[in-house]
Every structure is written in C-alpha cells, then in structure tokens.
Motif scaffolding. Structure first.
Motif, PDB file in Angstrom:
ATOM      1  N   LEU A  28      54.011 -23.454 108.059  1.00 55.37           N
ATOM      2  CA  LEU A  28      52.707 -23.856 107.778  1.00 55.37           C
ATOM      3  C   LEU A  28      51.910 -24.791 108.436  1.00 55.37           C
ATOM      4  O   LEU A  28      50.869 -24.121 108.847  1.00 55.37           O
ATOM      5  CB  LEU A  28      52.992 -25.357 106.438  1.00 55.37           C
ATOM      6  N   LEU A  29      53.154 -25.138 109.404  1.00 55.75           N
ATOM      7  CA  LEU A  29      52.254 -25.880 110.863  1.00 55.75           C
ATOM      8  C   LEU A  29      51.506 -25.118 111.815  1.00 55.75           C
ATOM      9  O   LEU A  29      51.365 -25.170 112.223  1.00 55.75           O
ATOM     10  CB  LEU A  29      53.312 -27.098 111.059  1.00 55.75           C
ATOM     11  N   ARG A  31      48.144 -23.275 110.402  1.00 56.75           N
ATOM     12  CA  ARG A  31      47.878 -24.184 110.845  1.00 56.75           C
ATOM     13  C   ARG A  31      47.230 -24.405 112.391  1.00 56.75           C
ATOM     14  O   ARG A  31      45.410 -24.492 112.118  1.00 56.75           O
ATOM     15  CB  ARG A  31      48.372 -25.774 110.522  1.00 56.75           C
ATOM     16  N   ARG A  86      41.716 -35.935 106.617  1.00 53.70           N
ATOM     17  CA  ARG A  86      43.513 -36.084 107.439  1.00 53.70           C
ATOM     18  C   ARG A  86      43.176 -34.918 108.678  1.00 53.70           C
ATOM     19  O   ARG A  86      42.682 -33.740 108.455  1.00 53.70           O
ATOM     20  CB  ARG A  86      44.304 -35.359 106.182  1.00 53.70           C
ATOM     21  N   VAL A  89      47.643 -29.611  97.503  1.00 54.76           N
ATOM     22  CA  VAL A  89      48.441 -30.807  98.691  1.00 54.76           C
ATOM     23  C   VAL A  89      49.536 -31.326  97.704  1.00 54.76           C
ATOM     24  O   VAL A  89      50.568 -31.154  99.358  1.00 54.76           O
ATOM     25  CB  VAL A  89      47.327 -32.280  97.892  1.00 54.76           C
TER      26      VAL A  89
HETATM   27  C1  IPM Z   1      51.249 -31.736 102.756  1.00 54.79           C
HETATM   28  C2  IPM Z   1      52.937 -31.175 103.168  1.00 54.79           C
HETATM   29  C3  IPM Z   1      52.871 -30.771 104.566  1.00 54.79           C
HETATM   30  C4  IPM Z   1      52.476 -32.028 105.730  1.00 54.79           C
HETATM   31  C5  IPM Z   1      54.430 -29.921 104.618  1.00 54.79           C
HETATM   32  C6  IPM Z   1      55.054 -29.683 103.863  1.00 54.79           C
HETATM   33  C7  IPM Z   1      54.404 -29.844 106.380  1.00 54.79           C
HETATM   34  O1  IPM Z   1      53.946 -32.309 103.425  1.00 54.79           O
HETATM   35  O2  IPM Z   1      50.848 -30.300 103.059  1.00 54.79           O
HETATM   36  O3  IPM Z   1      50.527 -32.325 102.561  1.00 54.79           O
HETATM   37  O4  IPM Z   1      53.076 -32.876 106.461  1.00 54.79           O
HETATM   38  O5  IPM Z   1      51.473 -31.778 105.903  1.00 54.79           O
END
Ligand code: IPM
Ligand code: NAD
Ligand code: MN
Length: 368
Positions: A89-90, A93, A132, A277
């Motif tokens: 996921l990171l 992004r 954020r 979220v």
């Molecule tokens: C969010 C999640 C993610 C984050 C994790 C899963 C990497 O907690 O999207 O809020 O910390 O950004």
C-alpha cells in the motif's frame, strides 16, 4: 477505467459494495464505469510473492482512479517489512505520487446515538476534514530497520520533511478551509520535534496569503483532546503522516464507527487512490458483518475527484444522499449497533449485513 484492488480481510466484501453503488450512481447520471480488478497486499503475495507486483502499479498508473479495500492480516505479519502487505500500500501511494490524504470525519445526524460522545456534545455537530500528509515522515524516512548493538537490538525509524512537502499540503488545506468555514488547525509537536518546527514555520509563512482563513497551531496531544472535548470547533485539520493516521481513527470513533470513514489520496497528476480509512479487520472477514459505508463513501470521493466532470460530481452527491437516507431509515451494520444507544428491535431500527447495506444504498440511488 477504475482499477479495483480489493486486498485482504474485509477488503473484498466492502469493495464489492462500493463497486455496486458506484455503478448504480454512475448509471443514474448516464455514465458507464469500467472496472479492472487487480491484486494487492496479502492477496498479491499469495499470487505472485510481492505485495505490489510491478504490473499492478503500472496498470494503476494508467487508469482514471484506483479504488482499494484494505490490506494486511495475521497470515503475513511475520514477513520482513518490505514484503508485508502494508508495504504494498505504501509503495502504491508513493508510486502514484500521492501526497495529500483527505479524510472527512462527518457525523450523520441519524448516528448521533452511535457516537460515544454525550448527546449535548454531538448535538453541536462533528464535521472535520482531516488533511493527512501522505508522502513523508516516518513511513518513508531512511534509515529504518533493526540492528544488533551488543546489548540486544537497536531499531530506528526516521522522520524528515522538506519545506516543499509541507507547503504543498498546507496550501491544499488552506484552500479547503477557505471553501468551508475558514478555520484551519495545523497539528504538530513543535515543542519537541525539528520536523514539527519546520512544519509550523512553513504553515505560518503562508498565513498572509490566505487572509480569509484563521489558522491556529496545536500540539498533537492537545489536538487529540480537543477532538473529543470540543470537536465542533475544528474544521480543517492538517498534519503530518503519522499524526494524521492516528487522529483519523479517533475521528472514526467520534462519528460512530471507523467503518464509516472514506478517504481520497491525491497528487499533482495521474489517478487518485480512494480507500476507506479502516483496515482489513481480520476478525470480521467473511462474515458479512463489516460496515461497507466507508468504502461506499470512498467511491463517492472517487467520482468527485477523478476529474470526470459535473455528472460524476452529481453521482457523488447521489451516493452521499443515499447513505444519509438509508441511515435515516434506521438501517445499521453491527458495528453501529454495538456502539449505539438504541436497542436493536426498536421500530425502524434494523441491523443488516454488509451486502444488504450495499443493496439498500444502491436501491436508494436507483429510486432517488
Ligand atoms: C491507513 C493505514 C495504513 C497507514 C497502513 C496499513 C500502512 O493504517 O491507511 O490508515 O498507516 O497509512
Ligand atoms: P482495522 O481498521 O482493521 O480494525 C480496527 C477495529 O475497527 C476492529 O475492531 C475492527 O473490527 C473495526 N473495523 C474496522 N473496519 C470496520 C468495518 N468496515 N466495519 C466494522 N468494523 C470495522 O485495524 P487493525 O485491527 O489495527 O488492523 C488490521 C489489519 O489491517 C492489519 O494488518 C493492519 O496493518 C491493516 N490495516 C490496513 C489499512 C489499509 O489497508 N488502509 C488500514 C489500517 C489497518
Ligand atoms: Mn490507519
């Protein structure tokens, strides 16, 4: 074209409802949505060994928007950091160049009883836009890792920020505040952290350019307290990556359930990423108990921000209105029942599963 990345745990269940509702809303406005399903997180690890296969990132770069469920779960918690689902996921992004994550925290009047706040507090309303920062901070800073140091281990994470990263997200937050009630709260820990002192100074330097916006600075510990004690005072809240992660879950609790919150992640160009979220809630997976409204409202944000024009924005409004209507009619997923003050079985109050909630919203759109 929308890339749909259901991911893990409850991700696939809530994403299926979001797609159903997205299609219903688009159809009402004469738009067609084409979806391409792709693996991410644990699901991608099982298929390919990687949490974000190169071809998935490449495909995501070419669509109009990305809709994601959630990633992660106990099955993959033992993997080294770079091979965990969360790293996928990171990397997504980062690979899409996303730097602003909008997380609207809004209390639906029908859910006042589901909020843990006292009635006289919720009566004043909760409508906070958490902005954020998404490209920096502890999530991406190097060095990061663990080393043997003779006495045991030493673990390090690094937080750094460039003023240009702070400035671009702060400008977005100022613009959002100008279009709302004109109040901006910048949250930091400038009494302790160098990155926060740069954050505060950078935000402060923009003040003169936005005379219509009243900016206040608040330490993150005090901000957590303020969100619970006086949430109605807050309008747009802008903060760095980790603080924003934590405060937005607190926001979910305030409005009745984390399962309600959507998000939109945006960059300079290219597709945005739209995801609830919440996480993969492994304990709920496969039971038709997850709240799909955060995912469904993420589909609304997708329509609003994907650049598909006025009809798409109207489709977004249709989704938001339908969600409000279904809640007004008394339908609740189990998470809302647990925190709610009204006993199940009260006339007009019906507890429904994930798929039924998705059907109700889609139906309300078709009839609306
Ligand atoms: C969010 C999640 C993610 C984050 C994790 C899963 C990497 O907690 O999207 O809020 O910390 O950004
Ligand atoms: P979580 O958000 O999955 O769950 C926190 C709590 O909220 C749990 O009690 C859960 O049952 C409840 N919850 C969450 N979403 C819900 C929904 N839609 N309906 C009803 N209840 C809901 O966070 P966690 O338990 O800390 O983490 C579980 C996994 O999810 C971990 O692997 C974590 O890394 C991952 N995670 C992923 C994302 C993401 O993909 N964006 C976000 C957060 C956590
Ligand atoms: Mn989080």
């Amino acid at each position: 074209m929308v890339a749909v990345l259901p991911g893990d745990g409850i991700g696939p269940e809530v994403t299926a409802q979001a797609v159903k509702v997205l299609e219903a809303a688009a159809a009402r406005e004469g738009l067609t949505v084409r979806c391409r399903h792709l693996p991410v997180g644990g699901a991608a690890i099982e298929e390919t060994g990687e949490p974000l296969p190169d071809e998935v990132l490449r495909a995501c770069r070419q669509v109009d928007a990305v809709l994601l469920g959630a990633v992660g779960g106990p099955r993959w918690d033992g993997l080294p950091a770079e091979r965990r689902p969360e790293s996928g996921l990171l990397a997504l992004r980062q690979g899409l160049g996303l730097w602003a994550n909008l997380r609207p925290v809004k209390l639906y009047p029908a859910l006042a009883g589901a909020s843990p706040l006292r009635g006289d507090l919720v009566a004043r309303g909760v409508d906070i836009m958490v902005v954020r920062e998404l490209s920096g901070g502890l999530y991406y800073g190097k060095p990061s890792g663990r080393w043997a140091d003779g006495s045991g281990y030493l673990a390090v994470d690094t937080m750094w920020y460039q003023s240009r990263q702070i400035e671009r997200v702060a400008r977005l937050a100022f613009d959002l505040a100008a279009g709302r009630t004109g109040r901006l709260t910048s949250v930091d820990k400038a009494n302790v952290l160098s990155t926060s002192r740069l954050w505060r100074e950078t935000v402060e330097n923009l003040r003169a350019e936005y005379p219509g916006v009243a900016v206040e600075h608040m330490y993150v510990d005090a901000a957590a307290m303020e969100m619970v004690l006086r949430p109605w005072r807050l309008d747009v809240l802008v903060t760095e990556n980790t603080f924003g992660d934590i405060l937005s879950d607190l926001g979910g609790a305030l409005v009745g359930s984390l399962g309600l919150l959507p998000s939109a992640s945006l960059g300079d160009e290219g597709p945005g990423l739209f995801e609830p979220v919440h996480g993969s809630a492994p304990a709920l997976a496969g039971q038709d108990r997850a709240n799909p409204l955060g995912a469904i409202l993420s589909a609304a944000l997708l329509l609003r921000y994907c650049g598909a024009g006025e009809r798409a924005v109207r489709a977004a409004l249709r989704i938001e209105a339908a969600v409000g209507g279904v809640l007004e009619a008394g339908y609740r997923t189990p998470d809302l029942e647990e925190t709610g003050s009204r006993p199940a079985g009260t006339a007009g109050y019906r507890v429904v599963g994930t798929a039924a909630m998705g059907d109700l919203v889609a139906e309300a759109i078709r009839e609306g």
